[in-house]
Scaffold this motif. Sequence first.
Motif, short mmCIF file in Angstrom:
data_model
loop_
_atom_site.label_atom_id
_atom_site.label_comp_id
_atom_site.label_asym_id
_atom_site.label_seq_id
_atom_site.Cartn_x
_atom_site.Cartn_y
_atom_site.Cartn_z
N GLU A 1 0.76 -1.11 0.06
CA GLU A 1 -0.12 0.14 0.16
C GLU A 1 0.79 1.16 -0.04
O GLU A 1 0.60 2.11 -0.63
N VAL A 2 2.13 1.29 0.90
CA VAL A 2 2.79 2.35 0.80
C VAL A 2 3.41 2.64 -0.56
O VAL A 2 3.58 3.81 -1.01
N VAL A 3 3.91 1.43 -1.14
CA VAL A 3 4.41 1.73 -2.61
C VAL A 3 3.27 2.39 -3.55
O VAL A 3 3.63 3.28 -4.51
N LEU A 4 2.21 1.84 -3.41
CA LEU A 4 1.19 2.41 -4.39
C LEU A 4 0.69 3.75 -4.11
O LEU A 4 0.68 4.57 -4.96
N VAL A 5 0.68 4.12 -3.04
CA VAL A 5 0.16 5.46 -2.46
C VAL A 5 1.50 6.48 -2.92
O VAL A 5 1.35 7.40 -3.44
N ALA A 6 2.66 6.08 -2.71
CA ALA A 6 3.82 6.52 -3.23
C ALA A 6 3.79 7.02 -4.69
O ALA A 6 4.37 8.20 -5.27
N PHE A 7 3.70 5.97 -5.56
CA PHE A 7 3.72 5.90 -6.85
C PHE A 7 2.52 7.20 -7.41
O PHE A 7 2.84 7.71 -8.21
N VAL A 8 1.08 6.81 -6.70
CA VAL A 8 0.45 7.83 -7.20
C VAL A 8 0.57 9.19 -6.71
O VAL A 8 0.22 10.24 -7.66
N THR A 9 1.18 9.49 -5.55
CA THR A 9 1.68 10.70 -5.12
C THR A 9 2.63 11.41 -6.04
O THR A 9 2.56 12.58 -6.53
N GLY A 10 3.49 10.44 -6.63
CA GLY A 10 4.62 11.07 -7.68
C GLY A 10 4.28 11.31 -9.03
O GLY A 10 4.41 12.11 -9.50
N LEU A 11 3.15 10.52 -9.34
CA LEU A 11 2.50 10.45 -10.67
C LEU A 11 1.72 11.78 -10.82
O LEU A 11 1.55 12.45 -11.88
N ILE A 12 0.87 12.01 -10.14
CA ILE A 12 -0.16 13.17 -10.27
C ILE A 12 0.18 14.40 -9.33
O ILE A 12 -0.33 15.39 -9.78
N GLY A 13 1.21 14.25 -8.41
CA GLY A 13 1.59 15.40 -7.67
C GLY A 13 2.62 16.32 -8.20
O GLY A 13 3.00 17.32 -7.79
N TYR A 14 3.51 15.68 -9.13
CA TYR A 14 4.64 16.21 -9.64
C TYR A 14 4.44 17.30 -10.65
O TYR A 14 5.09 18.51 -10.69
#
Length: 916
Positions: free
Chosen positions: A546-559
């Motif tokens: 779950e941490v990996v998925l949340v981190a990936f989504v954060t980097g994907l749409i937050g950048y």
Amino acid sequence: MTGRRHTPRLRDVFRDASGGTDTDSNNNSSNNNEESNQPSQSSQYLSLPSSPTSFRRPRIMSRRPSNSEGVPDERTSLLGANRTSRIRIASAHGSPRVPHLSRNQSYADSVKSHRHHSRANSWGSRLIQALGDRQESYGGIADSKSSLYPDDRVWYDQFTSTDWVHDSIADAYRVKALRQRKDFWGRVYVLFDGAQGWILSALVGFIVAVLAYAVNVSEATVFDFKDGYCQKGWLINEKRCCPHGPCVDWRDWGEVLNGWPFGKDWTEWFVYIVMVIALAVASCLMTLTTKTVVPSAYRLTTLDENLAAENAAHMGDHDNDDGANISPRHSCVDGQGSSSAESAPMIYYSAAGSGVAEVRVILSGFVLHGFLGLKTLLIKSLGLILSVASGLSLGKEGPYVHIATCVGNIACRLFSKYDRNDAKRREVLSAAAAAGVAVAFGAPLGGVLFGLEEVAYFFPAKTLFRTFFCCITAALTLKFLNPYGTHKIVMFQVRYLVDWEYFEIGSFILVGVLGGAAGALFIKASRRWAKTFRRIPVIKSYPLLEVVLVAFVTGLIGYWNVFTKLPVAKLLYNLAAPCDDRDNNLEDLGLCPERAEDIPPVLRDLLTAFLIKGFLTIITFGIKVPAGIYVPSMVVGGLMGRTIGHVVQWWVMATREWPVWGTCSATSATCIQPGVYGLIAAGSTMCGVTRLSVTLAVILFELTGSLDYVLPFSLAILVAKWVADAIEPLSIYDLLTEMNSYPFLNNKHKPVFTSELADIVPRVRKERIIDISTSPVVPAMSLRTKLELLHRAGELDGGLPIVRHGILVGLIPAPDLEYALDNLQDEGSSLCLMASVPTIDDSDDGMPDPTDFTPYIDPAPVALDIRSPMDLVYECFVKLGLRYICILSDGKYAGMTHKKTFVKYMRELEEKEGHM
């Protein structure tokens, strides 16, 4: 600790259950886990709670044997089979037994144990021991109490509640014994005893500020590693590397790699995502090392902030006649040492989440091992640096409260006054928690009010003043350390030079309504997300995924959004600050439009960032990393408030001729300050999430340093709390407490009672009482059976009333009874004295008789009539801090109700009121 002894009864049970043999307890004393009972479990497992004898020093008793036992030698049994010979009825020719033992309960400390000498170690050795991560201290708050016996006893076991009256009386006896010394050193000891609280407050404030400084500086440096590095030094962040804007000393990763392999922009994005995931994974892996597995018989659910815990179906069910429940000290394990499907263990991670909910429960008197120890302190501090630096939508302000409380708990070990008294320890913990808020926001007054409004359960005037002293000490230390490089202690400081106009009151109220609604909807969305996504088996079994998925989504749409890429604290400052070209701390975000046509693009960017940040905050809250919710909720509200501020600004600029604006529209950009709306909405949203009110108003005042805007802040927060309570009655911490089934008795919300005490009193069963009508002597095996029934009902902190001809004559607490039984060497044939009778002891060595249980008995337990109103019962549990209340009917014993039973009743009552 050497000389540890395990109860033979427990060892035999687990040897039979697991099919293995026991190992020596000294082999695993370093981690205090009874791994010999479960050979296949990892070291992360919390063993079944050790009995109070697990930590006492070996006691050598020498008693003169009777003539019938023959000549003794060094191997002669101290407790023979004929134990009845040790209790004799005094005759006319006999002399009374010496020494005389007080019949007060065990909390009545012996005067001779304190007079002219102390069994405590020196202060230097206590300092070394304080830094040790022993179980009874790493476990948090439960520690041994002084007694008549020269042993160290652990009175508060896992998942039990503190007996406030017990500890208050214990401290009164300690002070009385201390003041009996009239010599010079006795007076010095009295003065030093009174100064210990101030010493701890100053020490805790100083250490908390140093830790906050280390975390702030470290996370700021690591955060910028996602974008590049400074050529002047790897440990310099971008702001200090280039204080006046872009410079050649700062190198982006796209520049370092020469655009390989995806081009400059895409390479920087790829490195950003990799760094976000790497930092989040590192933080999660550190957090997972604090994994603790608790036997399911505790009737409690997962104790972290994942909000996916199943409700405990039978919490506090003390009237179960089938006896099928498993004792907390007898976990059913199969031949491989693993728990069966029917009794799956419960798992929690002490370093995960913010920890504020657990701190609040602990300060209410609930013992929760593992949350306030040295290991948790170190791992949470390091993990917090990585989690915040990863760029996830989380904050460090909530974890500061947990970290500060850990510091307070560890510091209490320096002085036995606080180390051996659970209630006294909580005075220091309350001050420490307040210091955490003081260093988080740079608001010492807000920290004091936070301790009073949110976490403290018992807050006398003395504790209030020491809390204030602790917060001021922390603030002064942070001022000298200068973590932000601005010589300010606040996280950010904004000043509004233009006063607000009266026509803005409606806008401020609207912001408060929307902020409170946003906070309440966040709670509902977090609960829905936890009950859907986190219930997926693979997500629930592998929190790292779950941490990996949340981190990936954060980097994907937050950048790609200029707002969401910023650190939450820096973003909040830019949203709240007024437009000032002289402010070098402001980023170029385009938030200062000068014409009406420049505002729509700003609104579009703000709304996009609001949706992205809101979504990321929902999915991030509850993952297994150290994470706070204070600043992320304020950022979400700040984005919304800044949007509303620009709408009001556009409205005034588009209708300058309206007379209602007065002189506000005379200037080119009007007098409307969108930053004011952003800060007011930030406080309103945080109020909707946490339900803090006065504390938030003071924190916002300390952030701005302006009295002009105290009224708008207070008005919006009032409205926000009303709206949030109407949409969602529970705060985020109330929700966590309820879903995790903590036996937390809320002292801030009293339901409307329409019943009497008789409605929650179970029927009297002979297994739940000790009847001494025929004889004051009771077989030890009978007492052990009754004790096991208490454990099966989950009453590790319960008690057994002592009845003579239906009249209540005393009560023996379960921890005291277990300690007394464990002291018996021949439990099978021992007879125990449960009432004071004239006796003759055949020993002259001055040691007490182990079969005499009268020193452990409370001769005057608190009792109420069965017709007492529930309001009186509530006040007794809340104001007195009782564990249990005995019930009388026409002067005779009619039952006993436990605090957990009353908490369960209150929750059922609140659920009924909610459905009406």
